[in-house]
Design a protein around this motif. Structure first.
Motif, PDB file in Angstrom:
ATOM      1  N   SER A  37     -67.400 -70.152  92.948  1.00  0.00           N
ATOM      2  CA  SER A  37     -68.162 -70.264  91.640  1.00  0.00           C
ATOM      3  C   SER A  37     -68.543 -69.023  90.909  1.00  0.00           C
ATOM      4  O   SER A  37     -68.530 -67.968  91.555  1.00  0.00           O
ATOM      5  N   ALA A  90     -71.055 -68.624  89.823  1.00  0.00           N
ATOM      6  CA  ALA A  90     -72.653 -68.402  90.122  1.00  0.00           C
ATOM      7  C   ALA A  90     -72.955 -68.195  91.636  1.00  0.00           C
ATOM      8  O   ALA A  90     -73.206 -67.028  91.841  1.00  0.00           O
ATOM      9  N   ASP A  91     -72.683 -69.176  92.391  1.00  0.00           N
ATOM     10  CA  ASP A  91     -72.836 -68.908  93.987  1.00  0.00           C
ATOM     11  C   ASP A  91     -72.202 -70.096  94.738  1.00  0.00           C
ATOM     12  O   ASP A  91     -71.947 -71.146  94.126  1.00  0.00           O
ATOM     13  N   GLY A  92     -71.519 -69.726  95.662  1.00  0.00           N
ATOM     14  CA  GLY A  92     -70.750 -70.640  96.632  1.00  0.00           C
ATOM     15  C   GLY A  92     -69.383 -70.993  95.805  1.00  0.00           C
ATOM     16  O   GLY A  92     -68.823 -70.162  95.294  1.00  0.00           O
TER      17      GLY A  92
END
Length: 270
Positions: free
Chosen positions: A74, A76-78
């Protein structure tokens, strides 16, 4: 009915942007052309251009193998995966776990607008390289910041944006690119199988090199139209509205018809 009249008929129903001009990049008609919209699949055009730049530089090869999988980092995160139920290009999904050529994925990305193929190509190319295409040709308002269906990034406000003017600038660049990479991208665009917008508004058989995009409340298309009796013209239309999707498609097709009817004197649209 003229293009301005068509836009007047949907005033108050949402945001509508139009850019119309020739391959010299000079606009003959603009309506809110600098305003950005969620890009939807129009972002796949800069991804394709970035891919061919890396191929020309020897960093990637169209025949190199890529394992098809649905797992991506991602912005963003993960990690995230593409929603198969919202991907209208099934062929890529039949290849899960197997290697395919990068060029095959590029074809799926543009001609069938495969979201899974797009994220696989984007992973090879890199978000920064794809965004650099928009930065080079556009105004700086449009951007590619994440892959398709990166819901974590979307929730964090990380979005892909496109204005009609910036999409037109990218198309003008492609239309004037005489390299093998430019020809490759133009042929991909001409092979687009989703033709309910600009191609539907011009005579059947007309070559239209275009990339469209759609989502909830979103319907866009941008392309180069090649009349046999006039110079090519570039048309981009972005809509974010409450119109039923079929009506938004008809609006774009009608705008294309208006441009076609003035193809021998495009400047008269002013």
């Amino acid at each position: 009915m003229g293009i301005a009249d068509l836009l007047g008929g949907v005033a108050g129903a949402g945001e509508f942007g139009v850019w119309l001009g020739r391959l010299d990049g000079v606009a003959v008609f603009e309506h809110q052309a600098e305003r950005t919209h969620y890009s939807a699949s129009t972002m796949k055009l800069p991804v394709a251009i970035a891919l061919m730049r890396k191929v020309a530089a020897g960093e990637l090869a169209l025949d190199q193998p890529v394992i098809v999988r649905n797992d991506f980092a991602s912005a963003a995160d993960g990690r995230f995966g593409v929603n198969q139920d919202e991907d209208e290009a099934p062929a890529t999904w039949t290849k899960l776990g197997t290697p395919v050529e990068l060029g095959w994925l590029a074809t799926e990305m543009i001609t069938l607008s495969s979201n899974l193929a797009t994220d696989l190509v984007l992973e090879c190319v890199g978000v920064d390289a794809a965004n650099a295409v928009l930065t080079e040709y556009g105004s700086g308002r449009s951007a590619i910041r994440r892959g398709i269906d990166d819901r974590v990034a979307q929730a964090a406000g990380i979005s892909n944006e496109m204005s009609p003017a910036d999409l037109a600038a990218v198309l003008v660049a492609v239309g004037n690119d005489k390299t093998a990479g430019g020809e490759y991208v133009r042929d991909l665009l001409a092979g687009n199988q989703w033709n309910g917008e600009i191609p539907a508004g011009v005579p059947a058989g007309t070559r239209v090199e275009h990339k469209n995009g759609w989502d909830t409340r979103i319907r866009h298309d941008g392309g180069i139209v090649y009349p046999p009796d006039a110079e090519p013209f570039v048309l981009t239309v972005c809509t974010t509205s409450e119109l039923p999707d079929a009506e938004a498609q008809r609006l774009i097709a009608s705008i294309a018809t208006g441009a076609w009817n003035h193809r021998n004197n495009l400047e008269a649209i002013r």
